[in-house]
Design an enzyme around this catalytic site. Structure first.
Site, PDB file in Angstrom:
ATOM      1  N   GLN A 175      55.385  54.116  -3.561  1.00 40.93           N
ATOM      2  CA  GLN A 175      55.512  52.872  -2.819  1.00 40.93           C
ATOM      3  C   GLN A 175      56.389  51.833  -3.507  1.00 40.93           C
ATOM      4  O   GLN A 175      56.776  50.851  -2.883  1.00 40.93           O
ATOM      5  CB  GLN A 175      54.119  52.305  -2.540  1.00 40.93           C
ATOM      6  N   GLU A 331      42.193  58.396  -3.086  1.00 43.54           N
ATOM      7  CA  GLU A 331      41.802  58.579  -1.689  1.00 43.54           C
ATOM      8  C   GLU A 331      42.019  60.017  -1.207  1.00 43.54           C
ATOM      9  O   GLU A 331      42.716  60.256  -0.213  1.00 43.54           O
ATOM     10  CB  GLU A 331      42.563  57.582  -0.809  1.00 43.54           C
TER      11      GLU A 331
END
Ligand SMILES: *[C@@H]1O[C@H](CO)[C@@H](O)[C@H](O)[C@H]1NC(C)=O
Ligand SMILES: *[C@@H]1O[C@H](CO)[C@@H](O)[C@H](O)[C@H]1NC(C)=O
Ligand SMILES: *[C@@H]1O[C@H](CO)[C@@H](O)[C@H](O)[C@H]1NC(C)=O
Ligand SMILES: *[C@@H]1O[C@H](CO)[C@@H](O)[C@H](O)[C@H]1NC(C)=O
Ligand SMILES: *[C@@H]1O[C@H](CO)[C@@H](O)[C@H](O)[C@H]1NC(C)=O
Ligand SMILES: *[C@@H]1O[C@H](CO)[C@@H](O)[C@H](O)[C@H]1NC(C)=O
Ligand SMILES: *[C@@H]1O[C@H](CO)[C@@H](O)[C@H](O)[C@H]1NC(C)=O
Length: 620
Positions: A175, A331
């Site tokens: 990111q 996650e």
């Protein structure tokens, strides 16, 4: 000045959810004593009352001590009892289609490396951004560190953070880094994630070259912990055990970690933050619908566990001496794809945990961080709503938490719902038990849960293509039982739900019995990216989010007895949000043309909140 604000802090809108379970009448004000019976009006001399006292953010002091969390490289390598092959590869440049390297008979050579990029066949890979080498940092001028005007309302709690509370900020490689095909990195699923014309991850924030400046900016604000991820394919471009290590990748993260330490900060490292090697997906149908999660990380691949454990050992060997906190997986449910993926994550995590503590003798912490918008029952007095919320929460957390924290079987709901799911053996349960030092969660927001039309039972026998609510098989809403939004809405799925955070922290600690680490939390202000820069910087809703969440965290610690080990704000700057630059989660704005960064008000407000409560982790 602060006293005024504290007195005025009564009860703000963000606490309104509490009213929903209370009765009628107005909010009590036990802190207020009776006012005088009549006001005393008078014609005093008028004066302008605002004061512009300038107070600067406080930077991290220079380090005076160093801590060692595991043996250094040479000793760690000896403990492992292996030898590691290293090499370098170079770059796959924008618009490149032809392989020029000629070492075609070396299965790990430059030609083989290039062929991975050729096969990946990236759409519109036309630029690497502004930089191709590490940029020297410039000092942060004090003019950038002047505190912004305060918001009128602020939390009124009187708690301090425990001495060992870890406060920091977070981001992930795909990111922010860019430089996807430079210095030996091989392709990941993130380069293939976006197939329409939305932004790709090729350039993002160029943090790979701007990391020194980025760390300086965090240190100048007084942030102690910096949580980042390392791309597996930058360390092992050929992914599997026995394949050579990328010298440039090791050097980069050694430099980054040392730079963090030199700035007085501490590194927190995530091994895998969605950016799986494309290797695992090369022969699979990437558009196949997952049984669970929303993307295919290749965790189900037969070579995944051994390869991940090997990669983890390589990171522990090289960086373990200086890293106090590790997350194996970020996650994992979202990229697990199916039951095999969940099983492999559990197994790989447990193997690495055993290795770190029992073989390597690591003294840091190893854990994982899970996704979960906390499911709250639509009507907390209705047992079918409570059952639905329990199912939703246990399906998201229990697949990992039951075995890895408690040594307990997967939840029934997972076993009954996911195709091919099999219970763990007694031997596995013993090996998996107690293999995490903390329970990491990313508790962004909450979701209101009730049973689906037709009931859970019927839905859970179907699949994703016949029932959109499968596999959770619950109805999720963003409004409460009276039709109000559960909190102030962001640009995306996040609502400001601080009281539910407190409840969630209680749920996790009391269910899984491990210290809870808030690995990410953050708020993309609605429409922020379309505003003028000065308006983007004055991000009061984000301040409300952070201050209320941290205040409720303190209540969970001191009033409910929940061990919360720390909290990392997401993200330390606006970034690539998987095809999107408009959901700005950052506490800094990034100019996408110039790559300049600007501190937002919420960053100052949060650091002030935490610092005032002795939570910055230094200076005591
Ligand atoms: C790649 O090609 C595009 C046009 O297709 C061009 O705009 C761009 O400048 C090229 N990039 C490089 C680094 O040459
Ligand atoms: C590639 O770039 C062109 C020119 O900017 C754009 O029109 C097209 O939509 C892009 N395609 C994808 C898949 O990103
Ligand atoms: C891949 O999966 C999608 C969705 O399940 C399906 O429509 C498509 O036919 C599959 N493609 C192949 C080559 O199997
Ligand atoms: C509880 O909620 C369910 C649906 O969410 C509803 O069918 C049921 O009547 C409710 N029970 C009570 C006691 O209100
Ligand atoms: C896990 O560790 C705790 C604390 O050390 C211990 O009390 C508990 O029995 C362990 N549980 C299992 C299943 O090994
Ligand atoms: C998970 O998906 C992989 C790849 O499609 C497949 O090989 C494996 O059998 C699946 N596992 C289960 C339990 O369905
Ligand atoms: C971003 O930087 C560029 C180049 O310095 C500048 O022209 C532009 O105005 C900036 N954008 C914003 C929104 O400030």
């Amino acid at each position: 000045m602060r006293l005024h604000l504290v007195l005025a802090g009564i009860v703000t809108g963000v606490y309104a959810q509490e009213l929903y379970i209370s009765t009628t009448g107005f909010t009590a004000r036990p802190q207020c004593t009776a006012p005088p019976a009549t006001p005393s009006y008078r014609f005093d001399e008028f004066y302008y009352s605002q004061s512009e006292t300038v107070r600067y953010a406080t930077s991290i002091p220079s380090p005076t001590t160093t801590h060692t969390f595991a043996p250094g490289y040479d000793e760690a390598l000896e403990i492992w009892g292996t030898s590691l092959l290293t090499t370098t590869w170079g770059n796959w440049l924008p618009n490149q289609t032809v392989i020029t390297a000629t070492d075609t008979d070396d299965k790990y050579g430059q030609a083989a490396w290039s062929s991975q990029w050729q096969a990946a066949s990236l759409v519109n890979y036309t630029s690497v951004g502004l930089y191709t080498t590490t940029v020297s940092p410039t000092p942060i001028p004090s003019s950038e560190l002047v505190l912004p005007p305060r918001d009128y309302f602020s939390p009124t709690d009187c708690y301090n953070f425990p001495e060992d509370f870890l406060f920091g900020v977070a981001a992930s490689a795909a990111q922010i880094e860019g430089a996807i095909a430079l210095e030996g990195r091989a392709p990941t699923n993130q380069e293939k994630l976006i197939s329409d014309d939305s932004p790709k991850n090729y350039v993002t924030n160029e943090n790979y070259f701007l990391y020194k400046q980025d760390i300086q900016r965090l240190a100048a604000m007084g942030v102690k912990y910096y949580s980042f991820s390392i791309p597996w394919t930058r360390i092992l471009p050929f992914t599997v055990p026995g394949s050579p290590i990328n010298e440039e990748g090791i050097k980069h993260y050694n430099d980054l970690i040392n730079y963090i330490l030199d700035a007085g900060m501490q590194p927190v490292v995530t091994l895998l933050h969605f950016d799986s090697p494309l290797y695992f997906l090369r022969d699979s149908n990437q558009s196949a619908t997952p049984d669970i999660g929303y993307s295919n990380g290749g965790y189900w691949h037969p070579e995944f566990v051994d390869s991940f454990v090997n990669y983890g050992k390589i990171l522990f060997t090289h960086f373990g001496d200086r890293v106090p906190v590790w997350h194996t997986f970020n996650e994992p449910l979202l990229y697990a794809f199916n039951f095999t993926g969940i099983y492999n994550v559990v197994k790989a995590h447990a193997e690495l945990y055993h290795y770190y503590h029992e073989v390597l003798g690591g003294k840091g912490k190893v854990g994982f961080k899970l996704n979960n918008n906390f499911g709250v029952p639509k009507n907390p007095e209705n047992t079918t709503d409570i059952d639905a919320a329990d199912r939703f929460n246990e399906m998201q957390l229990g697949g990992f938490g039951n075995p890895l924290c408690l040594g307990e079987q997967y939840p029934e709901s997972l076993l009954k719902t996911l195709p091919g799911a099999e219970p763990l053996t007694d031997e596995e349960l013993v090996y998996f038990a107690n293999t995490t030092d903390f329970f990491g969660i990313d508790p962004y927001t909450a979701t209101v849960v009730s049973p689906p039309p037709g009931g859970i039972e019927a839905c859970s026998r179907q699949n994703m293509s016949t029932n959109a609510l499968y596999p959770y098989c619950v109805t999720q809403e963003t409004t409460n039982i009276y039709g109000w939004n559960i909190g102030y809405r962001s640009h995306s799925y996040v609502y400001i739900t601080p009281t539910y955070l407190r409840s969630y922290l209680n749920y996790v600690y009391k269910t899984f019995h491990k210290p809870v680490l808030i690995g990410e939390f953050g708020f993309p202000v609605h429409d922020e990216s379309s505003r003028d820069l000065t308006d983007q910087l004055f991000d009061s809703p984000r301040s409300t989010y952070y201050l209320s969440y941290l205040s409720e965290t303190l209540k969970a610690i001191w009033e409910d007895g929940v061990h919360v080990a720390g909290a990392f704000a997401w993200s330390f700057m606006d970034n690539w949000e998987f095809g999107d630059y408009e959901s700005q989660f950052g506490i800094q704005v990034v100019n996408r043309t110039s790559q300049e960064r600007f501190f937002k008000k919420s960053f100052f407000d949060m650091v002030d909140f935490v610092g005032a409560r002795k939570g910055l982790g230094y200076s005591r």
